[in-house]
Design a protein around this motif. Structure first.
Motif, PDB file in Angstrom:
ATOM      1  N   UNK A  15      14.686  17.544   2.661  1.00 19.72           N
ATOM      2  CA  UNK A  15      14.350  16.156   2.356  1.00 19.72           C
ATOM      3  C   UNK A  15      15.563  15.404   1.826  1.00 19.72           C
ATOM      4  N   UNK A  16      16.382  16.114   1.019  1.00 19.45           N
ATOM      5  CA  UNK A  16      17.560  15.458   0.461  1.00 19.45           C
ATOM      6  C   UNK A  16      18.522  15.039   1.557  1.00 19.45           C
ATOM      7  N   UNK A  17      18.461  15.769   2.679  1.00 14.25           N
ATOM      8  CA  UNK A  17      19.390  15.447   3.756  1.00 14.25           C
ATOM      9  C   UNK A  17      18.837  14.397   4.723  1.00 14.25           C
ATOM     10  N   UNK A  18      17.818  13.653   4.279  1.00 14.57           N
ATOM     11  CA  UNK A  18      17.229  12.596   5.102  1.00 14.57           C
ATOM     12  C   UNK A  18      18.339  11.793   5.772  1.00 14.57           C
ATOM     13  N   UNK A  19      18.241  11.663   7.080  1.00 13.97           N
ATOM     14  CA  UNK A  19      19.366  11.073   7.792  1.00 13.97           C
ATOM     15  C   UNK A  19      19.281   9.559   7.822  1.00 13.97           C
ATOM     16  N   UNK A  20      20.444   8.954   7.855  1.00  8.36           N
ATOM     17  CA  UNK A  20      20.523   7.506   7.936  1.00  8.36           C
ATOM     18  C   UNK A  20      20.171   7.066   9.344  1.00  8.36           C
ATOM     19  N   UNK A  66      27.846  13.865  -3.361  1.00  6.65           N
ATOM     20  CA  UNK A  66      28.601  12.632  -3.531  1.00  6.65           C
ATOM     21  C   UNK A  66      27.894  11.400  -3.001  1.00  6.65           C
ATOM     22  N   UNK A  67      26.656  11.566  -2.560  1.00  8.45           N
ATOM     23  CA  UNK A  67      25.908  10.415  -2.065  1.00  8.45           C
ATOM     24  C   UNK A  67      24.687  10.129  -2.924  1.00  8.45           C
ATOM     25  N   UNK A  68      23.903   9.162  -2.492  1.00 11.54           N
ATOM     26  CA  UNK A  68      22.683   8.788  -3.204  1.00 11.54           C
ATOM     27  C   UNK A  68      21.467   9.371  -2.489  1.00 11.54           C
ATOM     28  N   UNK A  69      20.448   9.710  -3.268  1.00 13.08           N
ATOM     29  CA  UNK A  69      19.183  10.111  -2.654  1.00 13.08           C
ATOM     30  C   UNK A  69      18.498   8.871  -2.064  1.00 13.08           C
ATOM     31  N   UNK A  70      18.501   7.774  -2.831  1.00 14.13           N
ATOM     32  CA  UNK A  70      17.977   6.492  -2.307  1.00 14.13           C
ATOM     33  C   UNK A  70      19.151   5.746  -1.698  1.00 14.13           C
ATOM     34  N   UNK A  71      19.363   5.943  -0.405  1.00 13.37           N
ATOM     35  CA  UNK A  71      20.567   5.461   0.269  1.00 13.37           C
ATOM     36  C   UNK A  71      20.498   3.997   0.691  1.00 13.37           C
ATOM     37  N   UNK A  72      19.312   3.565   1.053  1.00 13.30           N
ATOM     38  CA  UNK A  72      19.191   2.215   1.587  1.00 13.30           C
ATOM     39  C   UNK A  72      19.505   2.140   3.066  1.00 13.30           C
ATOM     40  N   UNK A  73      19.778   3.280   3.688  1.00 18.25           N
ATOM     41  CA  UNK A  73      20.027   3.260   5.129  1.00 18.25           C
ATOM     42  C   UNK A  73      19.108   4.222   5.876  1.00 18.25           C
ATOM     43  N   UNK A  74      18.106   4.754   5.177  1.00 19.59           N
ATOM     44  CA  UNK A  74      17.056   5.499   5.863  1.00 19.59           C
ATOM     45  C   UNK A  74      15.878   4.535   5.979  1.00 19.59           C
ATOM     46  N   UNK A 110      13.588   3.926   8.922  1.00 19.73           N
ATOM     47  CA  UNK A 110      12.339   4.290   9.610  1.00 19.73           C
ATOM     48  C   UNK A 110      12.000   5.773   9.391  1.00 19.73           C
ATOM     49  N   UNK A 111      12.983   6.539   8.919  1.00 17.19           N
ATOM     50  CA  UNK A 111      12.788   7.980   8.784  1.00 17.19           C
ATOM     51  C   UNK A 111      12.153   8.359   7.455  1.00 17.19           C
ATOM     52  N   UNK A 112      12.118   9.663   7.194  1.00 12.61           N
ATOM     53  CA  UNK A 112      11.489  10.200   5.993  1.00 12.61           C
ATOM     54  C   UNK A 112      12.337   9.902   4.758  1.00 12.61           C
ATOM     55  N   UNK A 113      11.795   9.103   3.865  1.00  9.34           N
ATOM     56  CA  UNK A 113      12.512   8.696   2.658  1.00  9.34           C
ATOM     57  C   UNK A 113      11.873   9.311   1.424  1.00  9.34           C
ATOM     58  N   UNK A 114      11.085  10.381   1.610  1.00 14.99           N
ATOM     59  CA  UNK A 114      10.251  10.838   0.498  1.00 14.99           C
ATOM     60  C   UNK A 114      11.044  11.421  -0.669  1.00 14.99           C
ATOM     61  N   UNK A 120       0.826  -1.216   0.000  1.00 16.16           N
ATOM     62  CA  UNK A 120       0.000   0.000   0.000  1.00 16.16           C
ATOM     63  C   UNK A 120       0.862   1.269   0.000  1.00 16.16           C
ATOM     64  N   UNK A 121       2.049   1.148   0.575  1.00 10.58           N
ATOM     65  CA  UNK A 121       2.974   2.279   0.655  1.00 10.58           C
ATOM     66  C   UNK A 121       3.203   2.937  -0.714  1.00 10.58           C
ATOM     67  N   UNK A 122       3.272   2.126  -1.779  1.00  9.41           N
ATOM     68  CA  UNK A 122       3.641   2.685  -3.087  1.00  9.41           C
ATOM     69  C   UNK A 122       2.437   3.194  -3.877  1.00  9.41           C
ATOM     70  N   UNK A 123       1.231   2.958  -3.378  1.00  8.39           N
ATOM     71  CA  UNK A 123       0.048   3.401  -4.128  1.00  8.39           C
ATOM     72  C   UNK A 123       0.023   4.919  -4.355  1.00  8.39           C
ATOM     73  N   UNK A 124       0.144   5.743  -3.298  1.00  9.05           N
ATOM     74  CA  UNK A 124       0.140   7.192  -3.547  1.00  9.05           C
ATOM     75  C   UNK A 124       1.330   7.654  -4.394  1.00  9.05           C
ATOM     76  N   UNK A 125       2.445   6.965  -4.289  1.00  5.28           N
ATOM     77  CA  UNK A 125       3.623   7.330  -5.087  1.00  5.28           C
ATOM     78  C   UNK A 125       3.306   7.140  -6.573  1.00  5.28           C
ATOM     79  N   UNK A 126       2.677   6.009  -6.886  1.00  2.00           N
ATOM     80  CA  UNK A 126       2.342   5.722  -8.287  1.00  2.00           C
ATOM     81  C   UNK A 126       1.191   6.588  -8.786  1.00  2.00           C
ATOM     82  N   UNK A 127       0.323   6.986  -7.870  1.00  2.00           N
ATOM     83  CA  UNK A 127      -0.821   7.797  -8.283  1.00  2.00           C
ATOM     84  C   UNK A 127      -0.442   9.250  -8.547  1.00  2.00           C
TER      85      UNK A 127
END
Ligand SMILES: *[C@@H]1O[C@H](CO)[C@@H](O)[C@H](O)[C@H]1NC(C)=O
Ligand SMILES: *[C@@H]1O[C@H](CO)[C@@H](O)[C@H](O)[C@H]1NC(C)=O
Ligand SMILES: *[C@@H]1O[C@H](CO)[C@@H](O)[C@H](O)[C@H]1NC(C)=O
Ligand SMILES: *[C@@H]1O[C@H](CO)[C@@H](O)[C@H](O)[C@H]1NC(C)=O
Ligand SMILES: *[C@@H]1O[C@H](CO)[C@@H](O)[C@H](O)[C@H]1NC(C)=O
Length: 375
Positions: free
Chosen positions: A313-318, A270-278, A280-284, A101-108
């Motif tokens: 948002x880009x600085x979403x912490x790990x 020099x980093x990724x927006x989709x880090x894979x280490x965020x 529980x936090x905001x990954x939007x 369900x998490x991805x439904x609003x993203x796709x919409x």
């Protein structure tokens, strides 16, 4: 029933409650649950059935007695099998469904590819005189659905695959994060470091990085100047009469607008927006990458406040670290077969998830016993 028997039953019930409460560690103080419960609640907020199952199962989880669960009990969260888990098979089904369900609003929400067609409509309407345009005003829906436009349709189908793969990566990552609440109470402190960061496995983070990187660069490939030219020239030929020169202006303007669509996994530091280490936090910032720059359709400069918001948002912490004994945070599931380009095919069935009202039954029995004693 004699009063002695009732008293004995009552005493047994009280003792078992006390024992459950004094047994440490407990489900109510489960560290992963404390961190993940808001993710679960936020995702299920939009679905009335999901919301009420969530409320019941979260209560149940906190009151549960840890039990040694089999892989079959734990379904998609089976990596925590043979541990004293607070999850049961219904909680696991809730987790599985929530990740979908998490991805439904993203796709919409509107993808950058959809925005390209909207921007085309705006630019043609602005830059071409009515005499060279079809008598019925151009609309996004009519163009998007026009099957005689071969380039547009081929590109639309191809980018939909990238978008679906991206959504599957986000869903799998969310599922992996949520499953951590099923970690055994005896293990949970080993799974977090002293800073309270979840220890995650290198391989699961790599899978997430690869899937998101691939989907993002795949989507970006539709916005190269030469590909935009292929699409826009076909649209011009279909909708602008006599090869009017306004078509060339429209093409130039669209190329300018999409010169930097910001469909990129690069966070500029020099980093990724989709880090894979965020976890529980905001990954939007990651989740919304395929929508491209927020200003694409507005064609206005972003307000300063909006820019600051995006930077925040880009600085979403790990909140996770890679560790050899880390858990997997990438959990695929057959449920994700429901994922389609628009998100409209995502229709989770919460009826198959039952909630346990054993606690209620316990209290009812207690009240009846008390009544019997009193009268
Ligand atoms: C829920 O019910 C199942 C049996 O249906 C039982 O095994 C389990 O212990 C119950 N869970 C709680 C938290 O009471
Ligand atoms: C759970 O049960 C399995 C199989 O009986 C056993 O191997 C395992 O050690 C048990 N785990 C715990 C934490 O008791
Ligand atoms: C049409 O596009 C050209 C080239 O970008 C631009 O100079 C012109 O102002 C535009 N016309 C309108 C009405 O927007
Ligand atoms: C878009 O479609 C055209 C025509 O089929 C094709 O040549 C082009 O490679 C496609 N673009 C991408 C990025 O796949
Ligand atoms: C679809 O595209 C064709 C050209 O390929 C055009 O003639 C037709 O008017 C378009 N139809 C709609 C509904 O946009």
């Amino acid at each position: 029933m004699s009063k002695t028997i009732i008293l004995a039953l009552l005493a047994t019930y009280m003792i078992s409650i006390t024992l459950a409460a004094s047994n440490s560690p407990t489900c109510s103080s489960h560290l992963a649950f404390a961190k993940a419960k808001n993710v679960l609640t936020n995702v299920l907020q939009s679905d009335s059935k999901g919301k009420s199952k969530n409320e019941a199962l979260q209560k149940q989880f906190q009151n549960a007695k840890p039990a040694n669960r089999t892989a079959a009990d734990l379904g998609v969260c089976s990596q925590y099998a043979n541990q004293n888990s607070c999850c049961d098979k219904n909680m696991v089904k809730l987790i599985d469904t929530a990740a979908l369900l998490k991805v439904k609003p993203i796709l919409q929400s509107k993808s950058a590819f959809q925005k390209l067609v909207s921007v085309y409509v705006t630019q043609v309407t602005k830059n071409c005189s009515n005499t060279v345009l079809p008598s019925t005003p151009l609309t996004f829906d009519a163009i998007f659905a026009n099957t005689t436009l071969k380039v547009l349709q081929a590109n639309k189908t191809a980018q939909a695959t990238c978008r679906i793969n991206f959504a599957k990566a986000i869903s799998s990552f969310t599922r992996g994060a949520l499953c951590s609440i099923c970690a055994g109470v005896e293990k949970i402190n080993d799974y977090f470091n002293a800073q309270g960061q979840l220890k995650v496995s290198q391989s699961s983070v790599n899978t997430f990085l690869q899937s998101t990187d691939q989907a993002i660069s795949c989507t970006a490939s539709f916005f190269t100047p030469s590909n935009i030219e292929l699409i826009v020239k076909e649209l011009n030929a279909a909708y602008i009469k006599n090869n009017d020169k306004c078509g060339a202006n429209v093409l130039d303007n669209i190329k300018t607008i999409f010169a930097n669509p910001k469909i990129s996994n690069d966070d500029g530091k020099g980093g990724k927006v989709c880090k894979g280490t965020t976890i529980f936090g905001d990954n939007s910032a990651c989740e919304n990458i395929l929508q491209g720059d927020a200003s694409l359709e507005k064609k206005l400069r972003l307000l300063r406040a909006e820019e600051e918001e995006i930077n925040r948002l880009l600085q979403a912490s790990s909140d996770a670290v890679i560790d050899p004994n880390g858990v997997s945070v990438y959990t695929t599931s057959n449920s994700d077969n429901q994922i389609d380009e628009t998100g409209n095919g995502i229709a989770p069935n919460f009826d198959q998830i039952s909630t346990n009202n054993s606690i209620m039954i316990g209290f009812t029995a207690l009240s009846i016993s008390l009544f019997a004693l009193l009268f």
